[in-house]
Design an enzyme around this catalytic site. Structure first.
Site, PDB file in Angstrom:
ATOM      1  CE  LYS A 224      -9.212 117.100 -34.386  1.00 12.15           C
ATOM      2  NZ  LYS A 224      -9.277 115.963 -33.466  1.00 12.15           N
ATOM      3  NE  ARG A 258      -4.215 117.821 -29.614  1.00 18.05           N
ATOM      4  CZ  ARG A 258      -4.226 118.222 -30.875  1.00 18.05           C
ATOM      5  NH1 ARG A 258      -5.348 118.613 -31.444  1.00 18.05           N
ATOM      6  NH2 ARG A 258      -3.119 118.249 -31.569  1.00 18.05           N
TER       7      ARG A 258
HETATM    8  C1  7PJ Z   1      -6.099 115.053 -31.685  1.00 20.37           C
HETATM    9  C2  7PJ Z   1      -4.821 114.782 -31.207  1.00 20.37           C
HETATM   10  C3  7PJ Z   1      -7.226 114.722 -30.883  1.00 20.37           C
HETATM   11  C4  7PJ Z   1      -5.658 113.900 -29.249  1.00 20.37           C
HETATM   12  C5  7PJ Z   1      -4.676 115.667 -33.165  1.00 20.37           C
HETATM   13  C6  7PJ Z   1      -5.887 118.142 -35.217  1.00 20.37           C
HETATM   14  C7  7PJ Z   1      -5.304 116.857 -35.629  1.00 20.37           C
HETATM   15  N1  7PJ Z   1      -4.594 114.209 -30.000  1.00 20.37           N
HETATM   16  N2  7PJ Z   1      -3.940 115.169 -32.161  1.00 20.37           N
HETATM   17  N3  7PJ Z   1      -6.939 114.142 -29.674  1.00 20.37           N
HETATM   18  N4  7PJ Z   1      -5.988 115.640 -32.913  1.00 20.37           N
HETATM   19  N5  7PJ Z   1      -5.481 113.334 -28.049  1.00 20.37           N
HETATM   20  O1  7PJ Z   1      -5.515 118.790 -34.247  1.00 20.37           O
HETATM   21  O2  7PJ Z   1      -6.822 118.558 -35.954  1.00 20.37           O
HETATM   22  O3  7PJ Z   1      -8.399 114.898 -31.214  1.00 20.37           O
HETATM   23  S1  7PJ Z   1      -3.940 116.272 -34.628  1.00 20.37           S
END
Ligand code: 7PJ
Length: 278
Positions: A224, A258
């Site tokens: 990010k 994640r």
């Molecule tokens: C997140 C997400 C996060 C959860 C994205 C990216 C943007 N779902 N989906 N948490 N970020 N739960 O991956 O940079 O931080 S999309």
């Protein structure tokens, strides 16, 4: 926590591999957009130790254009179906749309991951009727506008208050307490300083109690802009910084990380685990 046909022990941190199927996805640049490529990528992540694969067809990066429901369905459903047929992993679907929640759970998805915390019309009722665990995330504003001068009195109190309050509402509505995962939403309406405060005090969120129990915390910082700002590096050079941040989050008690770089994160988490047990 119990998923469709398995139980996952979240007392040890687990990795969720990110599989973007959006052509405009910022970090993969649409590389994994064909079905076979998506399956190969998912397989690689499972071999590397991912407990979850998060499939998303809506780009929620700052300023992203909204995709139509049909587009989201046609991107995500075939991928969910192929993974469910071929791999032993919990499929998470990154969506706010009740229709996609329904379709993907019918195809084998076992977790609903909603960056809008089931606040879109019909989403809460749909998730409740599907009966699978949910991850609810905090976001200030909407993806189009969220990085437009985000502000908080206390970001940690605000995010914790929102997530605990929202979890309470879901339980009131009939959700099982042990099917709710919470996520502070790194980068979703937050400056670098807000993100650093949240990471530094992630243990406050981990220790937040609801009816005398804690809720598992998911952390997504991988590649990010907060990592990019610290390093002053583009998205394809943020792996080590991302692993460092995930390591800190896990050490402070986050349950699910994640990430895009599964093997590297799994190795780092093994070190965290050894330290916490030692
Ligand atoms: C997140 C997400 C996060 C959860 C994205 C990216 C943007 N779902 N989906 N948490 N970020 N739960 O991956 O940079 O931080 S999309």
């Amino acid at each position: 926590m119990k998923f469709l046909n398995c139980e996952i022990d979240l007392s040890r941190p687990k990795v969720m591999g990110v599989l973007n199927v959006t052509p405009d996805s910022f970090s993969d640049g649409g590389k994994f957009n064909s079905l076979d490529a998506a399956l190969r990528q998912a397989e690689q992540m499972v071999v590397s130790g991912a407990a979850f694969i998060d499939v998303g067809g809506e780009s929620t990066r700052p300023g992203a254009v909204q995709v139509s429901l049909d587009e989201e369905l046609s991107r995500v459903c075939p991928v969910v179906e192929r993974i469910a047929e071929n791999l032993d992993v919990i499929i998470s679907v990154d969506t706010s749309s009740p229709e996609l929640m329904k379709e993907s759970v019918a195809l084998g998805a076992g977790l609903i991951n909603d960056v809008r915390a089931l606040q879109k019309t019909g989403a809460q009722l749909m998730a409740l009727s599907l009966g699978v665990p949910v991850c609810i995330m905090h976001m200030q504003g909407s993806p189009e506008m969220m990085q437009n001068n985000p502000s908080y009195n206390s970001v940690v109190d605000n995010v914790t208050g929102f997530l605990v309050g929202r979890a309470e509402q879901l339980i009131q509505a009939g959700f099982d307490r042990d099917k709710i995962i919470i996520d502070p939403g790194f980068g979703f309406g937050k400056t670098l300083e807000h993100n650093l405060q949240l990471l530094n005090q992630i243990n406050d969120l981990v220790n937040a109690q609801l009816e005398n129990t804690r809720l598992p915390v998911l952390v997504g910082v991988s590649r990010k802009s907060m990592i990019g700002e610290i390093l002053d590096k583009p998205v394809n050079e943020r792996m080590i910084g991302s692993v460092a941040a995930a390591t800190i989050a896990a050490y402070k008690g986050a349950s699910i990380l994640r990430v895009h770089d599964v093997q590297e994160t799994v190795d780092a988490l093994s070190v965290v685990q050894a330290l916490l047990e030692g």
